[in-house]
Write an enzyme that holds these catalytic residues in place. Structure first.
Site, PDB file in Angstrom:
ATOM      1  N   GLY A  56      97.590 -26.501 -92.461  1.00  0.00           N
ATOM      2  CA  GLY A  56      97.833 -25.171 -93.031  1.00  0.00           C
ATOM      3  C   GLY A  56      97.168 -24.093 -92.185  1.00  0.00           C
ATOM      4  O   GLY A  56      97.376 -24.009 -90.965  1.00  0.00           O
ATOM      5  N   ASP A  57      96.324 -23.252 -92.843  1.00  0.00           N
ATOM      6  CA  ASP A  57      95.590 -22.205 -92.122  1.00  0.00           C
ATOM      7  C   ASP A  57      94.111 -22.558 -92.042  1.00  0.00           C
ATOM      8  O   ASP A  57      93.257 -21.668 -91.923  1.00  0.00           O
ATOM      9  CB  ASP A  57      95.773 -20.850 -92.808  1.00  0.00           C
ATOM     10  CG  ASP A  57      95.335 -20.888 -94.276  1.00  0.00           C
ATOM     11  OD1 ASP A  57      95.009 -21.991 -94.763  1.00  0.00           O
ATOM     12  OD2 ASP A  57      95.314 -19.823 -94.921  1.00  0.00           O
ATOM     13  N   GLU A  58      93.777 -23.856 -92.071  1.00  0.00           N
ATOM     14  CA  GLU A  58      92.406 -24.309 -91.995  1.00  0.00           C
ATOM     15  C   GLU A  58      92.108 -24.873 -90.605  1.00  0.00           C
ATOM     16  O   GLU A  58      92.902 -25.631 -90.051  1.00  0.00           O
ATOM     17  CB  GLU A  58      92.128 -25.388 -93.044  1.00  0.00           C
ATOM     18  CG  GLU A  58      92.235 -24.875 -94.477  1.00  0.00           C
ATOM     19  CD  GLU A  58      91.938 -25.952 -95.493  1.00  0.00           C
ATOM     20  OE1 GLU A  58      91.770 -27.123 -95.069  1.00  0.00           O
ATOM     21  OE2 GLU A  58      91.872 -25.648 -96.691  1.00  0.00           O
TER      22      GLU A  58
ATOM     23  N   LEU B 183      91.563 -19.132 -92.906  1.00  0.00           N
ATOM     24  CA  LEU B 183      92.006 -17.777 -92.599  1.00  0.00           C
ATOM     25  C   LEU B 183      92.239 -16.976 -93.874  1.00  0.00           C
ATOM     26  O   LEU B 183      92.808 -17.480 -94.847  1.00  0.00           O
ATOM     27  CB  LEU B 183      93.288 -17.822 -91.783  1.00  0.00           C
ATOM     28  CG  LEU B 183      93.204 -18.504 -90.393  1.00  0.00           C
ATOM     29  CD1 LEU B 183      94.561 -18.420 -89.692  1.00  0.00           C
ATOM     30  CD2 LEU B 183      92.121 -17.866 -89.544  1.00  0.00           C
TER      31      LEU B 183
END
Length: 934
Positions: A851-853, A810
């Site tokens: 995380g944002d993955e 993201l």
């Protein structure tokens, strides 16, 4: 010397002999009473102590059995844990979990997990890690199912775990269980070694807690008869045999001496019963200590009472013997002088006064008779001379008569030398008179009978001068004949044997018939006495008039005490006496009775269960004469029937439990069930009887598939077990652990055990979901995504299709997290996860990698353009604004990298690296473009 003579004369007096007689009788009676009391008290004390031994051993046996059950159950449950069934076998998390279990239960010496090849992947303390346990029994048995092993010496672990090399080698109890994959295949074996000190410590603690442990010992014997505890028992300390389970006995334990010993079996609580037997023993000296004190008390009382009775007897005997001694002195004076004696003795009793007066009168009469006898003797001598001449004449006449007799007649001296034989004697033995006289008669007697004949002749006496003997003789023809001889002995005036006269006759024909009858009688008597049952007869009053040896043995009585005196009812217990008295009048009336069972109590204290049947013997007038009665010992049958009833009751209690559903099926229809089965499926009592089991399955297909899978296994004589989903009466699904076995090949019946594992399955699903899904978004995590990737690649190889692995990161997420907080960031991540799920296809996978993955797995592609369409929809969905619960509206975008299988890479790790590299390149390009615009 005179003192010794006087002492011997005193000992021979009546008063001393009476004193010794009554003293001996009292001592004999005291000894008999003491022996009876000792026997009864010893038996009673033995029974009480044996009950105490059993009461002491049962809690220990139950504690050992429950401990083994808990360890087996703990290992089996641990083998189903998701970290073992799905994760890597050499995980540090697994070893940490093993360490926690060992700390909570220090008796575990070692816990390890080996793969299917026998290599240890995880273990407590890292002991034996990466070493092979392929040849160990716990591993090979654990591949097939849960296993509990008997105590054994440690092999591989001894050098690692024994701190002191000089100490005794370690001993273990093994527990193992297979670790299975979701498809049921074995991926490894979980094993644990329980230190034998756990069992010895449990026994020691239990003995300390007992209130009366007086030298009590607990020993453990395995099914091979080996002593597991204590381990240092030697061969010369072992007994030759142990009592049966639940019984007790006085057992000789080699050099250790005698012990009161009992045994009990360890309850079978594990899947493989260890077959242990607990032996509880106590030294006989301790068990029977109160008897020794009783011996001392009885001995003191016996000696004291005997001494008092002897003193009283001596005083009474002396009072009675004194007048007799005075009378004896007067009689002795009369014998020495021949003159009248004064028998006027002072006597304290009327009897002695009468005796004194009678002796005085008798003495006067005897002296007068003496003078008369002297005168008569002269006359008698003259008559004797006349009679002697007359006798000589008659002797000649009698001799002629003897010669004419057909019976054998002979006379012989005390040394058996013949002095006369008649013609019949010579004809019988083929001898001449001149060859016989002066010779002994022994040669004509059969050699086998000669010793007996002489022994019987030697038993002759003055009081019994006539003796009848039957024996075999050898006739002159050499033939063996039976003769009956009447032997009369003649004695001289001093009582010495002087001559024999014998009259004999040939009784061969009668004797042969008598012997044949005796043989038949003996055979019949042997059949009667040695029959395997008790025969007896009673009269109309129930008195025993005939009985065989076996029945006497059962009654523990002598024949003389039973015949004509005893009744069978006297040997029955109270219930048996009532039954006998009820049926005996009917037997007298009807003349027969069917078998009835009684408890027969022998005088020796032995009780046996007998079955009695009888018919009546009646006279010509129809009057009852006696019974024909037969008894059979049915003690073993009675015990077996009782044990069978007990076993049936126990099995009924076990089968009709409320936890485990049990059903017996025939043609897949329920012919028997317990109440737990109806509870599990939600049916009313009795509603399932005769019902086809198809109503319990989710569908007809499931019913048919289960039958195709299970019944071939049962037909092969094996056990079938499976965990499957079934249907309750309400229609709700229920997970069950089902195991079955075929009962009869002829009837086709089978027995099934069903355990409700719905809660366990629910828990397992929750654990699996936590292990394979992201806690925040609910999307699959990296572990589940990797598993889906492996399956997709295998499917592509079979179908010839493509798979796209997309890696997303993201953009713009960090500013939102920093500005609005982590809660807002979490809300954004959850929203992105929802959009991914609604955008991708049904057969695709969306996962959060951390995380944002995020990652996407696009499967079953025929060309790469299909993946590009999905990726564009995903990117558009991600860019849409997001309204936070706190009020603000935010938006993010995403960089994406794509790798295709098999064009870009053929291994999962390479695909990840390719996609991650492409995503990173896109993110760098986008950042450079943004800087260029600025």
């Amino acid at each position: 010397m005179n003192n010794i003579v006087q002492l011997l004369l005193w000992v021979r007096t009546s008063r001393v002999r009476l004193t010794l007689l009554f003293g001996g009788i009292s001592l004999f009676m005291a000894l008999n009473v003491a022996m009876y009391i000792d026997h009864e008290r010893t038996e009673e004390l033995g029974r009480v102590n044996s009950d105490l031994l059993l009461l002491a051993g049962k809690p220990i046996a139950m504690a050992l059995a429950e401990g083994l059950k808990e360890r087996e159950r703990e290992i089996v449950l641990l083998s189903h844990h998701p970290m073992l069934t799905q994760g890597p076998l050499d995980s540090a998390v697994i070893e940490g979990h093993f360490e926690e279990i060992q700390q909570s239960f220090p008796a575990y010496s070692w816990i390890g997990l080996a793969d299917e090849k026998g290599l240890v992947q995880s273990s407590t303390g890292g002991v034996l890690k990466h070493q092979s346990v392929l040849q160990r029994p716990w591993f090979s048995a654990g591949l097939n199912g849960p296993y509990s092993g008997d105590a054994h010496e440690a092999l591989l672990l001894d050098k690692h775990l024994r701190a002191d090399p000089a100490a005794e080698p370690l001993r273990f109890l093994d527990f193992s269980s297979p670790v299975r994959r979701d498809d049921g295949g074995v991926r490894g074996v979980l094993g644990a070694h329980l230190n034998w000190q756990w069992a010895t410590g449990l026994i020691g603690d239990a003995l300390k807690a007992l209130p009366r442990a007086d030298d009590l010992e607990i020993l453990i014997v395995n099914r091979q008869g080996e002593f597991l505890h204590p381990r240092n028992i030697r061969d010369d300390q072992k007994p030759n045999a142990l009592p049966s389970i639940g019984a007790f006995a006085n057992v000789q334990w080699g050099k250790d001496g005698e012990f009161l010993t009992t045994t009990l079996a360890l309850p079978a609580t594990t899947i493989q019963s260890l077959g242990w037997t607990l032996v509880v023993r106590q030294p006989m000296a301790v068990a029977l200590a109160p008897i020794e004190q009783l011996h001392v008390v009885i001995a003191r009382w016996s000696i004291g009472l005997t001494g008092i009775l002897m003193l009283m007897t001596y005083w009474v005997a002396r009072r009675f013997s004194l007048p007799i001694e005075q009378l004896a002195d007067e009689a002795r004076r009369l014998d020495e002088t021949g003159q009248g004696a004064d028998f006027n003795i002072k006597a304290s009793t009327v009897e002695f006064a009468h005796l004194s007066d009678a002796l005085r009168k008798m003495t006067r009469h005897l002296l007068q008779s003496k003078h008369e006898l002297l005168e008569a003797n002269l006359v008698l001598e003259e008559k004797v001379r006349d009679r002697t001449a007359e006798i000589a004449l008659r002797e000649l006449q009698y001799k002629g008569i003897l010669e004419d007799q057909t019976e054998i007649i002979c006379r012989f001296k005390a040394d058996h030398t013949l002095t006369y034989v008649n013609d019949a004697y010579c004809r019988m033995f083929g001898l001449k008179i001149e060859d016989v006289l002066g010779q002994v008669w022994a040669p004509v007697v059969h050699p086998d009978d000669l010793t007996r004949v002489k022994q019987e002749l030697n038993a002759i006496s003055v009081g019994n001068p006539v003796l009848k003997i039957e024996n075999r003789v050898i006739a002159g023809t050499g033939e063996v004949r039976w003769c009956q001889f009447v032997n009369r002995a003649y004695f001289d005036s001093e009582g010495r044997l002087s001559e024999w006269q014998t009259v004999g006759r040939d009784v061969t024909s009668n004797k042969l018939l008598e012997l044949e009858l005796q043989k038949v009688s003996n055979e019949f008597q042997d059949l009667y006495n040695r029959a395997p049952c008790g025969y007896y007869s009673v009269d109309a009053d129930g008195v025993i008039v005939r009985i065989n040896d076996l029945a006497l043995n059962w009654m523990g009585a002598e024949r003389v005490d039973v015949l004509g005196k005893a009744r069978l009812v006297d040997y029955l217990d109270q219930a048996g006496q009532a039954t006998y008295k009820k049926h005996f009048p009917a037997f007298l009336e009807h003349g027969r009775t069917d078998p009835i069972e009684f408890n027969l109590i022998g005088r020796n204290g032995i009780t046996r269960r007998v079955s009695l049947a009888a018919t009546a013997v009646r006279g010509e007038d129809g009057r009852f004469v006696m019974s024909r009665s037969v008894m059979y010992d049915v003690s073993e049958l009675f015990i077996m029937r009782y044990q069978l009833r007990q076993l049936n009751a126990e099995q009924e209690a076990m089968l009709d439990n409320d936890l485990l559903g049990i059903a017996k099926l025939k043609d897949r229809k329920i012919v028997w069930r317990n109440k737990a089965l109806e509870r599990i499926f939600g049916y009313e009592p009795g509603e399932l009887l005769g019902v086809d089991t198809s109503c319990m399955y989710p569908s007809e297909d499931a019913y048919r598939e289960f039958g195709l899978e299970a019944y071939p296994v049962l037909k092969a004589g094996q056990h079938f077990r499976k965990q499957t989903s079934m249907r309750k009466k309400s229609g709700d699904a229920i997970w069950l652990d089902i195991s079955g076995v075929r009962l009869s090949e002829e009837t086709g019946e089978s027995l099934w055990l069903l355990q409700d594992i719905s809660e366990m399955k629910q828990y397992q699903a929750q654990v699996e979901h936590i292990a394979f899904h992201d806690a925040l978004t609910g999307l699959p995590n990296r572990l589940l995504f990797s598993d889906h990737l492996r399956l997709s690649l295998a499917l592509n190889d079979r179908m010839g299709t493509l798979t796209a692995l997309c890696y997303l990161d993201l953009d713009g997420f960090k500013p939102i997290n920093d500005r609005f907080g982590h809660e807002a960031g979490d809300e954004v991540l959850r929203e992105i996860a929802t959009r991914l799920l609604t955008t991708v296809r049904a057969n695709d996978t969306a996962a959060r990698m951390g995380g944002d993955e995020f990652a996407l797995l696009l499967t079953n592609l025929t060309r790469q353009e299909e993946a590009e369409l999905v990726i564009r929809r995903v990117l558009v969905a991600i860019k849409q604004p997001i309204s936070l619960k706190s009020g603000p509206t935010v938006s993010v975008s995403s960089s994406v990298g794509v790798a295709f299988y098999p064009t870009d890479a053929t291994q999962p790790a390479a695909l990840f690296a390719k996609a991650d590299s492409a995503m990173y390149q896109q993110k760098m390009t986008r950042q450079e473009n943004e800087r260029a615009v600025l």
